[in-house]
Scaffold this motif. Structure first.
Motif, PDB file in Angstrom:
ATOM      1  N   ILE A 124      16.059  28.522  10.379  1.00 49.45           N
ATOM      2  CA  ILE A 124      14.956  27.921  10.074  1.00 49.45           C
ATOM      3  C   ILE A 124      14.684  26.774  10.477  1.00 49.45           C
ATOM      4  CG2 ILE A 124      13.754  26.794   8.097  1.00 49.45           C
ATOM      5  CD1 ILE A 124      14.968  29.383   6.332  1.00 49.45           C
ATOM      6  N   ALA A 125      15.853  25.727  10.565  1.00 54.03           N
ATOM      7  CA  ALA A 125      15.722  24.540  11.212  1.00 54.03           C
ATOM      8  C   ALA A 125      15.644  24.559  12.561  1.00 54.03           C
ATOM      9  CB  ALA A 125      17.176  23.832  11.127  1.00 54.03           C
ATOM     10  N   SER A 126      16.090  25.468  13.336  1.00 51.12           N
ATOM     11  CA  SER A 126      15.946  25.599  14.910  1.00 51.12           C
ATOM     12  C   SER A 126      14.475  25.785  14.989  1.00 51.12           C
ATOM     13  CB  SER A 126      16.822  26.497  15.556  1.00 51.12           C
ATOM     14  OG  SER A 126      16.520  27.870  15.156  1.00 51.12           O
ATOM     15  N   GLU A 127      13.906  26.782  14.178  1.00 51.73           N
ATOM     16  CA  GLU A 127      12.579  27.232  14.527  1.00 51.73           C
ATOM     17  C   GLU A 127      11.581  26.185  14.144  1.00 51.73           C
ATOM     18  OE1 GLU A 127      10.710  30.134  15.426  1.00 51.73           O
ATOM     19  OE2 GLU A 127      12.547  30.677  16.338  1.00 51.73           O
ATOM     20  N   MET A 128      11.725  25.343  13.152  1.00 49.44           N
ATOM     21  CA  MET A 128      10.766  24.321  12.701  1.00 49.44           C
ATOM     22  C   MET A 128      10.975  23.189  13.566  1.00 49.44           C
ATOM     23  SD  MET A 128      11.298  24.943   8.616  1.00 49.44           S
ATOM     24  CE  MET A 128      10.375  23.449   8.025  1.00 49.44           C
ATOM     25  N   TYR A 129      11.992  22.828  14.065  1.00 49.19           N
ATOM     26  CA  TYR A 129      12.175  21.492  14.740  1.00 49.19           C
ATOM     27  C   TYR A 129      12.705  21.658  16.224  1.00 49.19           C
ATOM     28  CZ  TYR A 129      12.480  20.038  10.018  1.00 49.19           C
ATOM     29  OH  TYR A 129      12.470  19.821   8.734  1.00 49.19           O
ATOM     30  N   ASN A 130      12.090  22.697  16.830  1.00 50.62           N
ATOM     31  CA  ASN A 130      11.952  23.070  18.321  1.00 50.62           C
ATOM     32  C   ASN A 130      11.208  22.042  18.869  1.00 50.62           C
ATOM     33  OD1 ASN A 130      12.265  24.166  20.686  1.00 50.62           O
ATOM     34  ND2 ASN A 130      11.647  26.120  20.268  1.00 50.62           N
TER      35      ASN A 130
ATOM     36  N   GLU B 152      23.818  29.968   5.514  1.00 49.75           N
ATOM     37  CA  GLU B 152      24.139  29.042   6.520  1.00 49.75           C
ATOM     38  C   GLU B 152      23.283  29.372   7.786  1.00 49.75           C
ATOM     39  OE1 GLU B 152      27.771  27.851   9.304  1.00 49.75           O
ATOM     40  OE2 GLU B 152      27.967  27.812   7.272  1.00 49.75           O
ATOM     41  N   VAL B 153      23.434  30.722   8.003  1.00 45.40           N
ATOM     42  CA  VAL B 153      22.909  31.407   9.304  1.00 45.40           C
ATOM     43  C   VAL B 153      21.251  31.260   9.266  1.00 45.40           C
ATOM     44  CG1 VAL B 153      22.183  33.603  10.414  1.00 45.40           C
ATOM     45  CG2 VAL B 153      24.528  33.021   9.701  1.00 45.40           C
ATOM     46  N   LYS B 154      20.743  31.648   7.916  1.00 47.84           N
ATOM     47  CA  LYS B 154      19.222  31.523   7.470  1.00 47.84           C
ATOM     48  C   LYS B 154      18.903  30.038   7.643  1.00 47.84           C
ATOM     49  CE  LYS B 154      16.159  32.832   4.045  1.00 47.84           C
ATOM     50  NZ  LYS B 154      15.679  34.351   3.841  1.00 47.84           N
ATOM     51  N   MET B 155      19.369  29.097   7.239  1.00 48.70           N
ATOM     52  CA  MET B 155      19.099  27.605   7.353  1.00 48.70           C
ATOM     53  C   MET B 155      19.237  27.124   8.679  1.00 48.70           C
ATOM     54  SD  MET B 155      17.985  27.296   4.507  1.00 48.70           S
ATOM     55  CE  MET B 155      17.643  25.377   4.576  1.00 48.70           C
ATOM     56  N   VAL B 156      20.055  27.536   9.377  1.00 45.88           N
ATOM     57  CA  VAL B 156      20.063  27.192  10.762  1.00 45.88           C
ATOM     58  C   VAL B 156      18.917  27.767  11.667  1.00 45.88           C
ATOM     59  CG1 VAL B 156      21.523  27.555  12.891  1.00 45.88           C
ATOM     60  CG2 VAL B 156      22.673  26.803  10.826  1.00 45.88           C
TER      61      VAL B 156
ATOM     62  N   LYS C 254       2.798  25.441  10.105  1.00 45.66           N
ATOM     63  CA  LYS C 254       2.303  26.638  10.502  1.00 45.66           C
ATOM     64  C   LYS C 254       3.589  27.481  10.707  1.00 45.66           C
ATOM     65  CE  LYS C 254      -1.670  25.425  12.837  1.00 45.66           C
ATOM     66  NZ  LYS C 254      -2.365  25.364  14.235  1.00 45.66           N
ATOM     67  N   LYS C 255       4.678  26.882  11.096  1.00 48.27           N
ATOM     68  CA  LYS C 255       5.873  27.832  11.327  1.00 48.27           C
ATOM     69  C   LYS C 255       6.638  28.164  10.268  1.00 48.27           C
ATOM     70  CE  LYS C 255       6.878  25.933  15.754  1.00 48.27           C
ATOM     71  NZ  LYS C 255       7.781  24.901  16.962  1.00 48.27           N
ATOM     72  N   THR C 256       6.494  27.025   9.069  1.00 50.49           N
ATOM     73  CA  THR C 256       7.452  27.317   7.792  1.00 50.49           C
ATOM     74  C   THR C 256       7.367  28.783   7.470  1.00 50.49           C
ATOM     75  OG1 THR C 256       7.289  25.115   7.539  1.00 50.49           O
ATOM     76  CG2 THR C 256       8.052  26.336   5.590  1.00 50.49           C
ATOM     77  N   PRO C 257       6.405  29.461   7.120  1.00 55.00           N
ATOM     78  CA  PRO C 257       6.582  31.070   6.367  1.00 55.00           C
ATOM     79  C   PRO C 257       7.190  31.844   7.389  1.00 55.00           C
ATOM     80  CG  PRO C 257       4.304  29.780   5.949  1.00 55.00           C
ATOM     81  CD  PRO C 257       5.157  28.860   7.028  1.00 55.00           C
ATOM     82  N   SER C 258       6.579  31.640   8.766  1.00 54.18           N
ATOM     83  CA  SER C 258       7.427  32.711   9.343  1.00 54.18           C
ATOM     84  C   SER C 258       8.835  32.485   9.824  1.00 54.18           C
ATOM     85  CB  SER C 258       6.656  32.788  10.742  1.00 54.18           C
ATOM     86  OG  SER C 258       6.637  31.542  11.502  1.00 54.18           O
ATOM     87  N   SER C 259       9.239  31.119   9.889  1.00 49.69           N
ATOM     88  CA  SER C 259      10.462  30.712  10.043  1.00 49.69           C
ATOM     89  C   SER C 259      11.511  31.530   8.975  1.00 49.69           C
ATOM     90  CB  SER C 259      10.717  29.283   9.978  1.00 49.69           C
ATOM     91  OG  SER C 259      10.048  28.891  11.106  1.00 49.69           O
ATOM     92  N   VAL C 260      10.874  31.413   7.725  1.00 48.58           N
ATOM     93  CA  VAL C 260      11.594  31.912   6.483  1.00 48.58           C
ATOM     94  C   VAL C 260      12.035  33.418   6.604  1.00 48.58           C
ATOM     95  CG1 VAL C 260      11.722  32.047   4.143  1.00 48.58           C
ATOM     96  CG2 VAL C 260      11.231  29.867   5.226  1.00 48.58           C
ATOM     97  N   SER C 261      11.002  34.148   7.093  1.00 50.94           N
ATOM     98  CA  SER C 261      11.002  35.493   7.028  1.00 50.94           C
ATOM     99  C   SER C 261      11.486  36.166   8.228  1.00 50.94           C
ATOM    100  CB  SER C 261       9.804  36.261   6.541  1.00 50.94           C
ATOM    101  OG  SER C 261       8.855  35.958   7.538  1.00 50.94           O
ATOM    102  N   ASN C 262      11.714  35.521   9.226  1.00 58.05           N
ATOM    103  CA  ASN C 262      12.103  36.133  10.451  1.00 58.05           C
ATOM    104  C   ASN C 262      13.589  35.467  11.003  1.00 58.05           C
ATOM    105  OD1 ASN C 262       9.702  37.675  10.803  1.00 58.05           O
ATOM    106  ND2 ASN C 262       8.632  35.847  11.729  1.00 58.05           N
ATOM    107  N   ILE C 263      14.517  36.116  10.317  1.00 54.47           N
ATOM    108  CA  ILE C 263      16.031  35.569  10.987  1.00 54.47           C
ATOM    109  C   ILE C 263      16.500  36.955  11.568  1.00 54.47           C
ATOM    110  CG2 ILE C 263      18.064  34.641   9.954  1.00 54.47           C
ATOM    111  CD1 ILE C 263      15.682  32.958   9.043  1.00 54.47           C
ATOM    112  N   PRO C 264      16.833  36.510  12.890  1.00 49.83           N
ATOM    113  CA  PRO C 264      17.534  37.560  13.649  1.00 49.83           C
ATOM    114  C   PRO C 264      18.807  36.992  13.612  1.00 49.83           C
ATOM    115  CG  PRO C 264      16.517  35.858  15.163  1.00 49.83           C
ATOM    116  CD  PRO C 264      16.221  35.261  13.642  1.00 49.83           C
TER     117      PRO C 264
END
Length: 101
Positions: A67-73, A61-65, A90-100
């Motif tokens: 990703i969604a916030s990064e992708m749809y900002n 859930e944390v990961k998906m939130v 462009k954002k998709t690959p980096s959003s998936v791997s960079n979860i703070p």
């Protein structure tokens, strides 16, 4: 409203996310791997999440939130629809791997 996470809970979630990213097919022992890597006792999973599945579910859930916030900002999103799509792709690959956490 959810209570803020405790340091131990955040540690468990962070390690769970890291291990999920490493695994192509999570094994049954993932909970033991999480607590071992976090340097914690397996009883803490039960204490904070009640079940292994709840820990994994919360981590995803944390990961998906994230990703969604990064992708749809919309703040830095271009106004042109084609540029928006390019930006999203462009954002998709980096959003998936960079979860703070």
């Amino acid at each position: 409203m959810e209570k803020p996470y405790k340091k131990t809970q955040l540690n468990l979630l962070h390690v769970a996310l890291a291990l999920i990213d490493e695994e192509t097919a999570p094994e049954m022992s993932i909970t033991r791997d999480i607590v071992k890597k976090a340097g914690l006792n397996i009883a803490l999973v039960n204490c904070y999440f009640q079940l292994k599945d709840n820990l994994i579910e919360k981590a995803l859930e944390v990961k998906m939130v994230h990703i969604a916030s990064e992708m749809y900002n919309p703040v830095n999103s271009p106004s042109d629809p084609v540029e928006k799509l390019r930006d999203l792709l462009k954002k998709t690959p980096s959003s998936v791997s960079n979860i703070p956490l």
